[in-house]
Motif scaffolding. Sequence first.
Motif, PDB file in Angstrom:
ATOM      1  N   ILE A  86      13.155  45.410  -7.921  1.00 25.89           N
ATOM      2  CA  ILE A  86      12.402  46.664  -8.010  1.00 25.89           C
ATOM      3  C   ILE A  86      13.225  47.765  -8.670  1.00 25.89           C
ATOM      4  O   ILE A  86      12.749  48.440  -9.571  1.00 25.89           O
ATOM      5  CB  ILE A  86      11.929  47.104  -6.602  1.00 25.89           C
ATOM      6  N   ASN A  87      14.461  47.932  -8.237  1.00 23.31           N
ATOM      7  CA  ASN A  87      15.313  48.998  -8.776  1.00 23.31           C
ATOM      8  C   ASN A  87      16.234  48.530  -9.891  1.00 23.31           C
ATOM      9  O   ASN A  87      17.025  49.317 -10.401  1.00 23.31           O
ATOM     10  CB  ASN A  87      16.161  49.609  -7.660  1.00 23.31           C
ATOM     11  N   ASN A  88      16.140  47.264 -10.260  1.00 15.03           N
ATOM     12  CA  ASN A  88      17.097  46.708 -11.220  1.00 15.03           C
ATOM     13  C   ASN A  88      16.436  45.996 -12.391  1.00 15.03           C
ATOM     14  O   ASN A  88      17.051  45.163 -13.040  1.00 15.03           O
ATOM     15  CB  ASN A  88      18.021  45.727 -10.478  1.00 15.03           C
ATOM     16  N   THR A  89      15.188  46.335 -12.684  1.00 18.24           N
ATOM     17  CA  THR A  89      14.448  45.615 -13.728  1.00 18.24           C
ATOM     18  C   THR A  89      15.087  45.732 -15.104  1.00 18.24           C
ATOM     19  O   THR A  89      14.934  44.833 -15.917  1.00 18.24           O
ATOM     20  CB  THR A  89      12.992  46.096 -13.812  1.00 18.24           C
ATOM     21  N   HIS A  90      15.797  46.790 -15.360  1.00 16.64           N
ATOM     22  CA  HIS A  90      16.402  46.990 -16.682  1.00 16.64           C
ATOM     23  C   HIS A  90      17.860  46.540 -16.746  1.00 16.64           C
ATOM     24  O   HIS A  90      18.503  46.696 -17.781  1.00 16.64           O
ATOM     25  CB  HIS A  90      16.283  48.456 -17.102  1.00 16.64           C
ATOM     26  N   ASN A  91      18.350  45.983 -15.671  1.00 17.25           N
ATOM     27  CA  ASN A  91      19.737  45.513 -15.667  1.00 17.25           C
ATOM     28  C   ASN A  91      19.794  44.163 -16.394  1.00 17.25           C
ATOM     29  O   ASN A  91      19.110  43.222 -16.001  1.00 17.25           O
ATOM     30  CB  ASN A  91      20.253  45.364 -14.234  1.00 17.25           C
ATOM     31  N   PRO A  92      20.599  44.066 -17.435  1.00 17.14           N
ATOM     32  CA  PRO A  92      20.657  42.815 -18.204  1.00 17.14           C
ATOM     33  C   PRO A  92      21.231  41.633 -17.420  1.00 17.14           C
ATOM     34  O   PRO A  92      21.091  40.489 -17.836  1.00 17.14           O
ATOM     35  CB  PRO A  92      21.552  43.165 -19.393  1.00 17.14           C
ATOM     36  N   TYR A  93      21.839  41.887 -16.281  1.00 12.95           N
ATOM     37  CA  TYR A  93      22.418  40.832 -15.463  1.00 12.95           C
ATOM     38  C   TYR A  93      21.494  40.388 -14.323  1.00 12.95           C
ATOM     39  O   TYR A  93      21.881  39.563 -13.501  1.00 12.95           O
ATOM     40  CB  TYR A  93      23.766  41.275 -14.889  1.00 12.95           C
ATOM     41  N   LEU A  94      20.280  40.927 -14.281  1.00  9.65           N
ATOM     42  CA  LEU A  94      19.362  40.628 -13.189  1.00  9.65           C
ATOM     43  C   LEU A  94      19.065  39.136 -13.088  1.00  9.65           C
ATOM     44  O   LEU A  94      19.159  38.559 -12.008  1.00  9.65           O
ATOM     45  CB  LEU A  94      18.059  41.410 -13.341  1.00  9.65           C
ATOM     46  N   ASN A  95      18.711  38.493 -14.178  1.00 11.76           N
ATOM     47  CA  ASN A  95      18.363  37.070 -14.127  1.00 11.76           C
ATOM     48  C   ASN A  95      19.531  36.219 -13.640  1.00 11.76           C
ATOM     49  O   ASN A  95      19.333  35.283 -12.852  1.00 11.76           O
ATOM     50  CB  ASN A  95      17.886  36.570 -15.493  1.00 11.76           C
ATOM     51  N   GLU A  96      20.723  36.541 -14.086  1.00 13.98           N
ATOM     52  CA  GLU A  96      21.898  35.783 -13.650  1.00 13.98           C
ATOM     53  C   GLU A  96      22.119  35.946 -12.147  1.00 13.98           C
ATOM     54  O   GLU A  96      22.377  34.975 -11.438  1.00 13.98           O
ATOM     55  CB  GLU A  96      23.131  36.233 -14.427  1.00 13.98           C
ATOM     56  N   ALA A  97      22.001  37.178 -11.659  1.00 18.17           N
ATOM     57  CA  ALA A  97      22.189  37.424 -10.230  1.00 18.17           C
ATOM     58  C   ALA A  97      21.103  36.729  -9.409  1.00 18.17           C
ATOM     59  O   ALA A  97      21.391  36.155  -8.353  1.00 18.17           O
ATOM     60  CB  ALA A  97      22.190  38.928  -9.956  1.00 18.17           C
ATOM     61  N   VAL A  98      19.872  36.746  -9.883  1.00 15.85           N
ATOM     62  CA  VAL A  98      18.772  36.068  -9.187  1.00 15.85           C
ATOM     63  C   VAL A  98      19.038  34.571  -9.126  1.00 15.85           C
ATOM     64  O   VAL A  98      18.876  33.937  -8.079  1.00 15.85           O
ATOM     65  CB  VAL A  98      17.419  36.376  -9.859  1.00 15.85           C
ATOM     66  N   ASN A  99      19.454  33.985 -10.242  1.00 16.63           N
ATOM     67  CA  ASN A  99      19.743  32.543 -10.265  1.00 16.63           C
ATOM     68  C   ASN A  99      20.839  32.170  -9.273  1.00 16.63           C
ATOM     69  O   ASN A  99      20.732  31.172  -8.558  1.00 16.63           O
ATOM     70  CB  ASN A  99      20.130  32.091 -11.671  1.00 16.63           C
ATOM     71  N   LEU A 100      21.890  32.965  -9.217  1.00 11.06           N
ATOM     72  CA  LEU A 100      22.986  32.698  -8.285  1.00 11.06           C
ATOM     73  C   LEU A 100      22.520  32.833  -6.833  1.00 11.06           C
ATOM     74  O   LEU A 100      22.850  31.997  -5.989  1.00 11.06           O
ATOM     75  CB  LEU A 100      24.162  33.634  -8.564  1.00 11.06           C
ATOM     76  N   ALA A 101      21.743  33.868  -6.549  1.00  9.67           N
ATOM     77  CA  ALA A 101      21.232  34.069  -5.192  1.00  9.67           C
ATOM     78  C   ALA A 101      20.341  32.900  -4.781  1.00  9.67           C
ATOM     79  O   ALA A 101      20.438  32.398  -3.653  1.00  9.67           O
ATOM     80  CB  ALA A 101      20.468  35.390  -5.107  1.00  9.67           C
ATOM     81  N   GLU A 102      19.488  32.443  -5.688  1.00  9.72           N
ATOM     82  CA  GLU A 102      18.612  31.311  -5.388  1.00  9.72           C
ATOM     83  C   GLU A 102      19.413  30.042  -5.134  1.00  9.72           C
ATOM     84  O   GLU A 102      19.094  29.267  -4.228  1.00  9.72           O
ATOM     85  CB  GLU A 102      17.614  31.088  -6.522  1.00  9.72           C
ATOM     86  N   MET A 103      20.462  29.823  -5.912  1.00 14.47           N
ATOM     87  CA  MET A 103      21.308  28.650  -5.718  1.00 14.47           C
ATOM     88  C   MET A 103      21.966  28.662  -4.342  1.00 14.47           C
ATOM     89  O   MET A 103      22.021  27.632  -3.659  1.00 14.47           O
ATOM     90  CB  MET A 103      22.383  28.578  -6.808  1.00 14.47           C
TER      91      MET A 103
END
Length: 76
Positions: free
Chosen positions: A45-62
């Motif tokens: 929600i607060n980080n949609t424009h952060n270019p590292y969002l997808n990487e952080a999401v992938n790591l959290a999911e793992m």
Amino acid sequence: MTISLAEMLRIRYEYEEIVSQKEFVLPNYNGTINNLEWFLENGAINNTHNPYLNEAVNLAEMLIEANDEYYEEQKT
């Protein structure tokens, strides 16, 4: 996907480094399961424009998947 404890710790460290140093807006930067779940539910929600969002999401999911697998294995 079963991963070793060492790999889980490496992924957790990587997640914590990304969210704490790449200007993520979060209430807590520790890679605990509760914080990872909060991040996946609310962090974008607060980080949609952060270019590292997808990487952080992938790591959290793992990490959450590995944690869930560990506890499923303990039940059997």
